[in-house]
Design a protein around this motif. Structure first.
Motif, PDB file in Angstrom:
ATOM      1  N   GLN A   1       4.735   0.386   7.124  1.00 11.09           N
ATOM      2  CA  GLN A   1       4.874  -0.913   6.038  1.00 11.09           C
ATOM      3  C   GLN A   1       3.648  -1.071   5.002  1.00 11.09           C
ATOM      4  OE1 GLN A   1       7.718  -2.588   5.951  1.00 11.09           O
ATOM      5  NE2 GLN A   1       8.295  -1.422   8.017  1.00 11.09           N
ATOM      6  N   LEU A   2       2.512  -0.854   5.348  1.00  7.12           N
ATOM      7  CA  LEU A   2       1.493  -0.765   4.471  1.00  7.12           C
ATOM      8  C   LEU A   2       1.577   0.402   3.477  1.00  7.12           C
ATOM      9  CD1 LEU A   2      -1.826  -2.033   6.205  1.00  7.12           C
ATOM     10  CD2 LEU A   2      -0.680  -2.963   4.165  1.00  7.12           C
ATOM     11  N   GLY A   3       1.976   1.612   4.228  1.00 11.04           N
ATOM     12  CA  GLY A   3       2.158   2.664   3.301  1.00 11.04           C
ATOM     13  C   GLY A   3       3.389   2.479   2.218  1.00 11.04           C
ATOM     14  N   LYS A   4       4.113   1.994   2.575  1.00 13.66           N
ATOM     15  CA  LYS A   4       5.310   1.945   1.740  1.00 13.66           C
ATOM     16  C   LYS A   4       4.862   0.981   0.426  1.00 13.66           C
ATOM     17  CE  LYS A   4       8.946   0.369   4.322  1.00 13.66           C
ATOM     18  NZ  LYS A   4      10.180  -0.114   4.428  1.00 13.66           N
ATOM     19  N   ARG A   5       3.832   0.204   0.660  1.00  9.35           N
ATOM     20  CA  ARG A   5       3.313  -0.786  -0.420  1.00  9.35           C
ATOM     21  C   ARG A   5       2.386  -0.357  -0.762  1.00  9.35           C
ATOM     22  NH1 ARG A   5       6.377  -2.921   3.481  1.00  9.35           N
ATOM     23  NH2 ARG A   5       7.654  -4.871   3.123  1.00  9.35           N
ATOM     24  N   TYR A   6       1.841   0.938  -0.734  1.00  8.60           N
ATOM     25  CA  TYR A   6       0.398   1.335  -1.318  1.00  8.60           C
ATOM     26  C   TYR A   6       0.307   1.268  -2.658  1.00  8.60           C
ATOM     27  CZ  TYR A   6       2.213   5.406  -3.862  1.00  8.60           C
ATOM     28  OH  TYR A   6       2.542   6.312  -4.624  1.00  8.60           O
ATOM     29  N   LYS A   7       1.232   1.013  -3.499  1.00 10.01           N
ATOM     30  CA  LYS A   7       0.946   0.947  -5.008  1.00 10.01           C
ATOM     31  C   LYS A   7       0.394  -0.468  -5.176  1.00 10.01           C
ATOM     32  CE  LYS A   7       4.559   3.908  -6.604  1.00 10.01           C
ATOM     33  NZ  LYS A   7       5.690   4.127  -7.351  1.00 10.01           N
ATOM     34  N   GLN A   8       0.666  -1.585  -4.228  1.00  7.37           N
ATOM     35  CA  GLN A   8      -0.055  -2.868  -4.475  1.00  7.37           C
ATOM     36  C   GLN A   8      -1.598  -2.971  -3.682  1.00  7.37           C
ATOM     37  OE1 GLN A   8       2.642  -5.638  -2.485  1.00  7.37           O
ATOM     38  NE2 GLN A   8       4.533  -4.103  -3.090  1.00  7.37           N
TER      39      GLN A   8
END
Length: 305
Positions: free
Chosen positions: A281-288
């Motif tokens: 889940q964090l990886g999918k939001r790495y741009k943030q």
């Protein structure tokens, strides 16, 4: 006997004792040329490769790239071979039949771009690692096109370069592996191949020993990187679909598998699965996230340079 010309490429770096076993299995069960691409090993990896009669190309460790290093290897053997096998330094060939089974697949279908083989656990694999191989690598092979692979969802594009084979002509036509992806260069190639109208497959009776006893921290980092990949290549899930409840099936299967064999591992399995979920889940939001934090959380830190 096949008329197809076949070579093997193996990227290495400080392969240790398992590389010696892998190299011996390759020498025993594969008769073609073997090219080792070594990223500056400081142990006996290169010496073992030389003793086995393998060709060795050295690169700087900072230049290693999952896709790029394999592209380099394939380019060096492409002119004299029809098929290139890839293995990792920690995979051990099970028998000569495994390679023969892979090559036979290519003889049967000229549109077949790539296949991967079955992975069974190493002798020292813990019960969690054994279950992962049991669940993910079935005893039924397949060959799919984009259309026929729809029932499999995203599993239709699964591919593993721990033990795989590629048709050189199609590989070159498609531009080889992407060199700008954090991992899963094999899956990305499979997705591109199906999209281009080719086929990919799984050979259940082509077997290597390959597994990892990952800690929860390692699982977190690995799934963080998988999340990054899926975010960057979101078209794959859009075009091929999701896993269709495979996560729930995996957990239920793991509980039964572990309970039957070593029930005290259930707590570790639970912790690992939580780590996978959070990492993904964090990886999918790495741009943030700050770049420095992404690098810290990732298993493949060179990607973030």
């Amino acid at each position: 006997m096949s008329n197809l010309r076949v070579a093997m490429v193996v990227p290495t770096y400080n392969g240790g004792d398992v590389w010696k076993k892998s190299a011996e299995s390759i020498r025993n069960y594969f008769s073609g040329d073997v090219l080792v691409i070594d990223s500056g090993s400081k142990d006996d990896t290169v010496r073992i490769a030389n003793e086995m009669g393998f060709s060795v190309t050295g690169i700087n460790s900072r230049d290693f790239n999952h896709g790029g290093t394999r592209n380099l290897g394939l380019r060096q053997v492409a002119s004299s071979n029809d098929i290139v096998l890839f293995m990792t330094q920690d995979a051990i060939l099970n028998d000569a039949h495994s390679v023969e089974s892979m090559i036979t697949m290519f003889e049967a279908d000229e549109q077949l771009a790539a296949v991967y083989g079955r992975q069974i656990p190493h002798d020292d694999a813990n019960v969690i690692a054994r279950h992962a191989r049991h669940f993910n690598y079935s005893d039924r092979g397949y060959v799919v096109s984009k259309e026929s692979g729809k029932p499999l969802g995203i599993k239709a594009v699964f591919m593993s370069n721990s033990f795989s084979a590629y048709r050189v002509e199609i590989f070159e036509n498609l531009g080889g592996f992407a060199e700008n992806t954090i991992l899963c260069e094999d899956m990305l190639f499979a997705a591109n191949a199906l999209t281009a109208g080719y086929k990919v497959g799984y050979v259940a009776d082509a077997v290597v020993k390959h597994s990892h006893n990952y800690t929860a921290g390692e699982e977190f980092s690995r799934y963080f990187d998988i999340g990054v990949f899926h975010q960057e290549q979101s078209w794959i899930r859009r075009d091929f679909g999701g896993a269709g409840g495979e996560g729930k099936k995996f957990i239920l299967s793991e509980i039964k598998f572990v309970l039957k064999r070593q029930p005290f591992y259930l707590i570790q399995a639970f912790i690992n699965n939580v780590a996978k979920f959070l990492g993904y889940q964090l990886g999918k939001r790495y741009k943030q996230l700050p770049l420095s934090l992404s690098k810290k959380l990732s298993m493949h830190k060179k990607y973030w340079k």
